[in-house]
Scaffold this motif. Structure first.
Motif, PDB file in Angstrom:
ATOM      1  N   SER A 197       0.808  -1.209   0.000  1.00  0.00           N
ATOM      2  CA  SER A 197       0.000   0.000   0.000  1.00  0.00           C
ATOM      3  C   SER A 197       0.849   1.270   0.000  1.00  0.00           C
ATOM      4  CB  SER A 197      -0.930   0.009   1.211  1.00  0.00           C
ATOM      5  OG  SER A 197      -0.160   0.011   2.391  1.00  0.00           O
ATOM      6  N   GLY A 198       2.166   1.159  -0.078  1.00  0.00           N
ATOM      7  CA  GLY A 198       3.018   2.333  -0.142  1.00  0.00           C
ATOM      8  C   GLY A 198       2.820   3.068  -1.438  1.00  0.00           C
ATOM      9  N   GLY A 199       3.239   4.302  -1.486  1.00  0.00           N
ATOM     10  CA  GLY A 199       3.103   5.078  -2.705  1.00  0.00           C
ATOM     11  C   GLY A 199       1.812   5.859  -2.774  1.00  0.00           C
ATOM     12  N   THR A 200       1.180   6.088  -1.644  1.00  0.00           N
ATOM     13  CA  THR A 200      -0.038   6.879  -1.623  1.00  0.00           C
ATOM     14  C   THR A 200       0.316   8.350  -1.802  1.00  0.00           C
ATOM     15  OG1 THR A 200      -1.056   5.309  -0.110  1.00  0.00           O
ATOM     16  CG2 THR A 200      -2.067   7.471  -0.257  1.00  0.00           C
ATOM     17  N   ASP A 201      -0.338   8.998  -2.733  1.00  0.00           N
ATOM     18  CA  ASP A 201      -0.106  10.413  -2.981  1.00  0.00           C
ATOM     19  C   ASP A 201      -1.044  11.210  -2.077  1.00  0.00           C
ATOM     20  OD1 ASP A 201       0.546  12.863  -3.925  1.00  0.00           O
ATOM     21  OD2 ASP A 201      -0.188  12.543  -5.964  1.00  0.00           O
ATOM     22  N   LEU A 202      -0.519  11.674  -0.954  1.00  0.00           N
ATOM     23  CA  LEU A 202      -1.342  12.347   0.033  1.00  0.00           C
ATOM     24  C   LEU A 202      -1.835  13.708  -0.447  1.00  0.00           C
ATOM     25  CD1 LEU A 202       0.628  11.424   3.267  1.00  0.00           C
ATOM     26  CD2 LEU A 202      -1.404  10.334   2.323  1.00  0.00           C
ATOM     27  N   ARG A 224      -5.716  14.746  -0.610  1.00  0.00           N
ATOM     28  CA  ARG A 224      -6.206  15.958   0.035  1.00  0.00           C
ATOM     29  C   ARG A 224      -7.033  16.793  -0.948  1.00  0.00           C
ATOM     30  NH1 ARG A 224      -1.542  18.481   2.326  1.00  0.00           N
ATOM     31  NH2 ARG A 224      -1.980  17.315   4.189  1.00  0.00           N
ATOM     32  N   ASP A 225      -6.546  16.886  -2.187  1.00  0.00           N
ATOM     33  CA  ASP A 225      -7.283  17.637  -3.201  1.00  0.00           C
ATOM     34  C   ASP A 225      -8.627  16.980  -3.520  1.00  0.00           C
ATOM     35  OD1 ASP A 225      -5.242  19.482  -3.349  1.00  0.00           O
ATOM     36  OD2 ASP A 225      -4.303  18.542  -5.106  1.00  0.00           O
ATOM     37  N   GLU A 226      -8.642  15.651  -3.616  1.00  0.00           N
ATOM     38  CA  GLU A 226      -9.872  14.949  -3.927  1.00  0.00           C
ATOM     39  C   GLU A 226     -10.898  15.085  -2.813  1.00  0.00           C
ATOM     40  OE1 GLU A 226      -9.215  10.893  -4.964  1.00  0.00           O
ATOM     41  OE2 GLU A 226      -7.899  11.383  -6.629  1.00  0.00           O
ATOM     42  N   LEU A 227     -10.429  15.101  -1.570  1.00  0.00           N
ATOM     43  CA  LEU A 227     -11.342  15.206  -0.443  1.00  0.00           C
ATOM     44  C   LEU A 227     -11.752  16.643  -0.156  1.00  0.00           C
ATOM     45  CD1 LEU A 227      -9.732  12.634   1.996  1.00  0.00           C
ATOM     46  CD2 LEU A 227     -11.773  12.350   0.605  1.00  0.00           C
ATOM     47  N   GLY A 228     -11.056  17.583  -0.761  1.00  0.00           N
ATOM     48  CA  GLY A 228     -11.401  18.981  -0.568  1.00  0.00           C
ATOM     49  C   GLY A 228     -10.951  19.537   0.766  1.00  0.00           C
ATOM     50  N   VAL A 229      -9.877  19.010   1.301  1.00  0.00           N
ATOM     51  CA  VAL A 229      -9.361  19.488   2.578  1.00  0.00           C
ATOM     52  C   VAL A 229      -8.492  20.701   2.323  1.00  0.00           C
ATOM     53  CG1 VAL A 229      -7.944  18.889   4.573  1.00  0.00           C
ATOM     54  CG2 VAL A 229      -9.382  17.161   3.503  1.00  0.00           C
ATOM     55  N   ARG A 230      -8.735  21.764   3.111  1.00  0.00           N
ATOM     56  CA  ARG A 230      -7.924  22.961   2.927  1.00  0.00           C
ATOM     57  C   ARG A 230      -6.744  22.947   3.874  1.00  0.00           C
ATOM     58  NH1 ARG A 230     -10.531  27.719   6.196  1.00  0.00           N
ATOM     59  NH2 ARG A 230     -11.695  26.519   7.712  1.00  0.00           N
ATOM     60  N   ASP A 231      -5.833  23.851   3.662  1.00  0.00           N
ATOM     61  CA  ASP A 231      -4.615  23.939   4.465  1.00  0.00           C
ATOM     62  C   ASP A 231      -4.972  24.343   5.891  1.00  0.00           C
ATOM     63  OD1 ASP A 231      -2.015  23.997   5.254  1.00  0.00           O
ATOM     64  OD2 ASP A 231      -1.492  25.833   4.175  1.00  0.00           O
ATOM     65  N   ASP A 232      -4.501  23.602   6.894  1.00  0.00           N
ATOM     66  CA  ASP A 232      -4.856  23.851   8.286  1.00  0.00           C
ATOM     67  C   ASP A 232      -4.107  25.029   8.898  1.00  0.00           C
ATOM     68  OD1 ASP A 232      -5.182  20.337   9.040  1.00  0.00           O
ATOM     69  OD2 ASP A 232      -6.670  21.776   8.366  1.00  0.00           O
ATOM     70  N   SER A 233      -2.997  25.450   8.318  1.00  0.00           N
ATOM     71  CA  SER A 233      -2.211  26.519   8.937  1.00  0.00           C
ATOM     72  C   SER A 233      -2.991  27.827   8.945  1.00  0.00           C
ATOM     73  CB  SER A 233      -0.872  26.688   8.219  1.00  0.00           C
ATOM     74  OG  SER A 233      -1.081  27.058   6.875  1.00  0.00           O
ATOM     75  N   ASN A 234      -3.731  28.146   7.903  1.00  0.00           N
ATOM     76  CA  ASN A 234      -4.542  29.357   7.873  1.00  0.00           C
ATOM     77  C   ASN A 234      -5.738  29.245   8.796  1.00  0.00           C
ATOM     78  OD1 ASN A 234      -2.843  30.481   6.000  1.00  0.00           O
ATOM     79  ND2 ASN A 234      -4.046  29.776   4.266  1.00  0.00           N
ATOM     80  N   HIS A 235      -6.300  28.063   8.910  1.00  0.00           N
ATOM     81  CA  HIS A 235      -7.476  27.856   9.743  1.00  0.00           C
ATOM     82  C   HIS A 235      -7.133  28.050  11.217  1.00  0.00           C
ATOM     83  CE1 HIS A 235     -11.289  26.345  11.070  1.00  0.00           C
ATOM     84  NE2 HIS A 235     -10.705  25.408  11.781  1.00  0.00           N
TER      85      HIS A 235
END
Length: 77
Positions: free
Chosen positions: A21-26, A30-41
């Protein structure tokens, strides 16, 4: 009689999924799930917390001064 071959194929696929299962492009995930950057939040959350703390600082001071005037030791009423 054909169930042995199908089961062997399922076992092979299951092992590949489990151990390779290695080689996951995180970033892509993140883009597919629509998660935004947490540092600004977190900065926004800290700002709103600071504003709230400033609004109720006077109440906290009043509450602390009432405890100082209490004649009973803490924990005994």
């Amino acid at each position: 009689m054909g169930r042995g071959r199908a089961k062997a194929k399922q076992v092979k696929v299951a092992r590949q999924l489990k151990y390779n299962s290695g080689g996951t492009d995180l970033e892509r995930l993140r883009d597919e799930l629509g998660v935004r950057d947490d540092s600004n939040h977190n900065d926004d959350a800290n700002d709103s917390y600071d504003d709230l703390a400033d609004r109720y600082a006077d109440y906290a001071d009043d509450f602390d001064s009432e405890d100082d005037r209490d004649d009973n030791p803490p924990g005994r009423r």
